[in-house]
Design a protein around this motif. Structure first.
Motif, short mmCIF file in Angstrom:
data_model
loop_
_atom_site.label_atom_id
_atom_site.label_comp_id
_atom_site.label_asym_id
_atom_site.label_seq_id
_atom_site.Cartn_x
_atom_site.Cartn_y
_atom_site.Cartn_z
N VAL A 1 23.06 72.40 49.91
CA VAL A 1 22.38 71.73 48.80
C VAL A 1 22.33 72.72 47.64
CG1 VAL A 1 20.29 70.57 48.04
CG2 VAL A 1 21.05 70.33 50.42
N ILE A 2 23.05 72.42 46.59
CA ILE A 2 23.28 73.35 45.48
C ILE A 2 22.42 72.94 44.29
CG2 ILE A 2 25.05 74.39 43.99
CD1 ILE A 2 27.13 73.31 46.04
N ALA A 3 21.83 73.92 43.62
CA ALA A 3 21.00 73.63 42.45
C ALA A 3 20.86 74.90 41.61
CB ALA A 3 19.61 73.14 42.87
N PRO A 4 20.49 74.73 40.33
CA PRO A 4 20.24 75.91 39.49
C PRO A 4 19.03 76.69 39.99
CG PRO A 4 19.55 73.92 38.34
CD PRO A 4 20.28 73.48 39.57
N ALA A 5 19.03 77.99 39.75
CA ALA A 5 17.91 78.83 40.14
C ALA A 5 16.61 78.28 39.57
CB ALA A 5 18.14 80.25 39.65
N GLU A 6 15.53 78.40 40.34
CA GLU A 6 14.18 77.94 39.99
C GLU A 6 14.05 76.42 39.99
OE1 GLU A 6 12.87 79.79 36.41
OE2 GLU A 6 13.01 81.81 37.23
N PHE A 7 15.02 75.74 40.61
CA PHE A 7 14.98 74.28 40.69
C PHE A 7 13.69 73.78 41.33
CE2 PHE A 7 15.41 70.56 43.37
CZ PHE A 7 15.96 69.62 42.53
N THR A 8 13.38 74.31 42.52
CA THR A 8 12.24 73.77 43.27
C THR A 8 10.93 73.98 42.52
OG1 THR A 8 13.40 74.17 45.36
CG2 THR A 8 11.03 73.82 45.48
N GLU A 9 10.76 75.17 41.95
CA GLU A 9 9.52 75.45 41.20
C GLU A 9 9.30 74.41 40.11
OE1 GLU A 9 7.75 78.78 38.10
OE2 GLU A 9 9.45 79.28 39.39
N HIS A 10 10.36 74.11 39.36
CA HIS A 10 10.21 73.15 38.25
C HIS A 10 10.11 71.72 38.74
CE1 HIS A 10 10.57 76.19 35.20
NE2 HIS A 10 11.72 76.63 35.70
N ALA A 11 10.86 71.37 39.78
CA ALA A 11 10.80 70.01 40.32
C ALA A 11 9.40 69.68 40.80
CB ALA A 11 11.81 69.84 41.45
N VAL A 12 8.78 70.64 41.46
CA VAL A 12 7.47 70.40 42.05
C VAL A 12 6.37 70.48 41.01
CG1 VAL A 12 5.80 71.25 43.72
CG2 VAL A 12 8.23 71.12 44.34
N SER A 13 6.43 71.50 40.15
CA SER A 13 5.34 71.68 39.18
C SER A 13 5.24 70.50 38.23
CB SER A 13 5.54 72.98 38.39
OG SER A 13 6.72 72.95 37.63
N GLU A 14 6.38 69.98 37.78
CA GLU A 14 6.33 68.86 36.83
C GLU A 14 5.76 67.61 37.47
OE1 GLU A 14 9.64 66.24 34.55
OE2 GLU A 14 9.34 68.26 33.77
N ASN A 15 6.03 67.42 38.76
CA ASN A 15 5.60 66.20 39.43
C ASN A 15 4.23 66.29 40.07
OD1 ASN A 15 7.91 64.33 39.08
ND2 ASN A 15 9.02 65.95 40.12
N VAL A 16 3.64 67.49 40.11
CA VAL A 16 2.35 67.66 40.78
C VAL A 16 1.26 68.07 39.79
CG1 VAL A 16 1.08 68.95 42.52
CG2 VAL A 16 3.41 68.17 43.01
N TYR A 17 1.46 69.12 39.01
CA TYR A 17 0.38 69.65 38.18
C TYR A 17 -0.20 68.59 37.25
CZ TYR A 17 1.65 74.40 39.68
OH TYR A 17 1.89 75.52 40.41
N ALA A 18 0.65 67.98 36.43
CA ALA A 18 0.19 66.89 35.57
C ALA A 18 0.84 65.58 36.01
CB ALA A 18 0.54 67.18 34.11
N GLY A 19 1.17 65.52 37.30
CA GLY A 19 1.94 64.39 37.81
C GLY A 19 1.23 63.05 37.69
N THR A 20 -0.09 63.03 37.90
CA THR A 20 -0.82 61.76 37.81
C THR A 20 -0.73 61.20 36.40
OG1 THR A 20 -2.33 62.45 39.56
CG2 THR A 20 -3.04 60.63 38.16
N ALA A 21 -1.00 62.04 35.41
CA ALA A 21 -0.96 61.57 34.03
C ALA A 21 0.46 61.20 33.61
CB ALA A 21 -1.52 62.65 33.10
#
Length: 630
Positions: A175-195
């Motif tokens: 599974v190939i992705a740019p560096a720091e993919f998981t950090e950004h995928a998760v933070s965007e969908n969780v930190y302010a994910g509800t709003a």
């Protein structure tokens, strides 16, 4: 009961007709490109989940035929008609796309023994259906690799529809992705994910009927599927431009483009096919510099520079450019022209916005006055179907100057309800303001009508005449919008005023996304839920011991703030949790109850009541908060 759409106003009908006369509608190249290489479609198109609930049905857009009705901006109607074309298409021999199955496209690149899947849509169900359509026409090839171009949910959410965690863990499917993919995928969908998810319901028209009076699409595609969002963490990181990888005989050359359409993004060149995947940095629309669901402002200067680099790296030989939205562009000369105009689009907005900022203009003033050069104004792929010139210029202003425009009168304004009360009093009472708004409505000044009616609704939410006239105003603004997201937002506002709140149909912070949280990100996700005032007088400490990694964290609540440290701490914590890194996210999904922790295999020692005290301080987000009313 469902609202009955109102007819278009003469003002909006006239605006739509004027646009019809000013743009090159005789140019049909996009329709030829969107249909090129067609191999077959799903018929009927409805895709269901395991319970039989429909999560996607492209047939609901079958009304997008012929000339635009007067309730639709003809340019957006054209774009939506193109986006609604569904099926499997050959890009070049060996590269195939399924389009019209979700918000994004999924691409299949054939290797020596199987197929590499690039950007597997939003949901498990739609990705599985797309793979089935591919196999129907190209044979039962196994999936031998997955590639995410960037960490937005429409580019990874369907991954479990094409492969499994077991195959990824075993190395059978990298599974190939740019560096720091998981950090950004998760933070965007969780930190302010509800709003973000709540605002996305407006942005994607979740509550709107699909019709000439309702949702036409988003401009980027039609809308978002409502199935199961999944995530398998990358096993191979792309870290630098020029990095090459070969998977199942598929050769790839990568270009890093962080801070463009996503904070982590890669473009991919397939040299054996002379095919460039532009990820989401060059599509058939002006993209968002600030998505209206909310996010960090993107960097248009970096965006344009990376596209220059793309042309320098691959423009000499690429014969086709495709992306994870819209349709490909073929022929080297057309590819370079397309990339160059996309590059110039972001460069022009950035540079001209800064020029005017330095002359003292505010974001609103710049957005109102700045126009694109004629070549870009007439280029279909540069039109503002998803991003817009207006809100992108305001985003650039925000990036450099922040929310404050320098006018002291705007430094400490009243919040919306208090503003509304004062404007209503200033205007002679709610009824008088509504009548003034009605005059503006009849004159076709819908922007002013919306402005003053919004004050009435915030001052007196139950004022029926104000609510209905504001709903009608939003409706007219929607009918005239060329931007698909603007149309959805305006019509969703009308829906909420007339029918009430409609919730958040698609929640991006799924169990798979939460399971990818690092310990630090998990602690942050809990910290942002602490009810600060309620926690002012609370003091507690929790140690978290990860038995599989040997790491230890001390969590400390004091002064209403939950903080953490991996450094060695003096003394014992009030309570200690011992678990594995993989089991730790149950703190977010299963709560802090002792039974939930025990079931997940988390060992609790010390004063377990501390966990109950912490749980009692959590104040999670509201996925159905009001937007157009107080």
């Amino acid at each position: 009961m469902p609202m009955t759409p109102k007819p278009v106003s003469p003002t909006v009908a006239g605006q739509n007709q004027a646009l019809l006369n000013s743009l090159p509608f005789s140019d049909t190249q996009d329709f030829e490109d969107a249909k090129r290489g067609f191999l077959g479609k799903r018929a009927p198109s409805a895709i269901t989940n395991a319970e039989g609930t429909v999560v996607w049905d492209n047939d609901t857009y079958d009304f997008l035929r012929g000339d635009a009705p007067d309730t639709a901006n003809p340019s957006l109607w054209r774009q939506s008609t193109l986006n609604a074309i569904q099926g499997l298409f050959e890009v070049v021999p060996g590269i195939y796309q399924v389009r019209g199955f979700d918000l994004s496209n999924v691409t299949f690149i054939e290797g020596e023994t199987g197929v590499l899947v690039l950007d597997p849509l939003v949901t498990q169900e739609t990705a599985a259906a797309a793979l089935a359509l591919y196999r129907e026409h190209r044979g039962e090839r196994p999936v031998t690799g997955v590639l995410y171009t960037h960490p937005h949910v429409d580019h990874f959410g369907g991954v479990r529809g094409v492969t499994t965690q077991e195959d990824a863990d075993a190395g059978r499917v990298p599974v190939i992705a740019p560096a720091e993919f998981t950090e950004h995928a998760v933070s965007e969908n969780v930190y302010a994910g509800t709003a973000m998810s709540r605002r996305s319901a407006y942005m994607f028209g979740a509550a709107l009927a699909r019709s000439p009076h309702g949702a036409l699409g988003t401009g980027l595609a039609q809308t978002v599927a409502t199935g199961n969002i999944t995530l398998i963490a990358p096993t191979l990181d792309i870290t630098e431009t020029g990095q090459t990888e070969t998977v199942d005989g598929v050769r790839m050359v990568f270009q890093m483009a962080p801070g463009t359409e996503a904070p982590a993004e890669v473009l991919v060149y397939f040299p054996d096919h002379k095919a460039l995947c532009a990820a989401e940095d060059a599509t058939h629309t002006l993209h968002n510099l600030l998505t209206l669901r909310g996010a960090l402002v993107r960097d248009p200067h970096a965006w344009s520079n990376y596209l220059t680099e793309t042309i320098d790296l691959f423009g000499g030989e690429a014969e086709v450019v495709f992306a994870s939205h819209h349709w490909p562009t073929w022929g080297n000369e057309r590819v370079v022209t397309f990339l160059s105009e996309q590059r110039d689009l972001y460069a022009y907005l950035h540079d001209q916005c800064l020029r005017l900022i330095n002359k003292g203009w505010t974001g609103i003033e710049i957005a109102e006055e700045l126009k694109l050069p004629p070549v870009l104004e007439q280029a279909w792929h540069a039109r503002g179907y998803y991003g817009s010139v207006s809100h992108n210029l305001k985003a650039i202003y925000q990036r450099y100057m922040g929310w404050y425009d320098g006018n002291p009168a705007h430094l400490w304004q009243h919040p919306p309800v208090e503003q509304g009360k004062r404007y209503v009093e200033l205007g002679g009472g709610a009824d008088a303001v509504v009548e003034k708004a009605r005059v503006a409505f009849e004159a076709g000044d819908f922007r002013w009508s919306a402005e003053i009616l919004s004050h009435v609704v915030f001052a007196q939410p139950d004022h029926t005449a104000a609510r209905e006239l504001l709903a009608g105003t939003f409706e007219q603004l929607g009918y005239g919008a060329e931007n698909g997201v603007w149309r959805n937002i305006y019509l969703s506002g009308a829906t909420e005023l007339r029918e009430g709140k409609f919730g958040t149909p698609t929640v991006s912070a799924s169990a798979d996304v939460i399971s990818a949280l690092t310990p630090e990100m998990l602690f942050d996700a809990i910290a942002i839920q602490i009810d600060g005032p309620k926690a002012w007088d609370e003091k507690l400490t929790i140690d978290v011991v990860l038995t599989d990694t040997g790491r230890r964290y001390r969590l400390r609540l004091a002064n209403g703030a939950l903080t953490y440290s991996p450094a060695a701490q003096r003394g014992d914590a009030d309570v200690t949790l011992a678990t594995t890194a993989r089991a730790l996210p149950v703190l977010a999904t299963g709560g802090l109850r002792a039974d939930s922790l025990a079931k997940a295999g988390i060992e609790v020692t010390g004063d377990a009541s501390v966990l109950s005290r912490l749980a009692g301080l959590l104040d999670p987000g509201d996925p159905d908060f009001s937007i157009v009313t107080p």
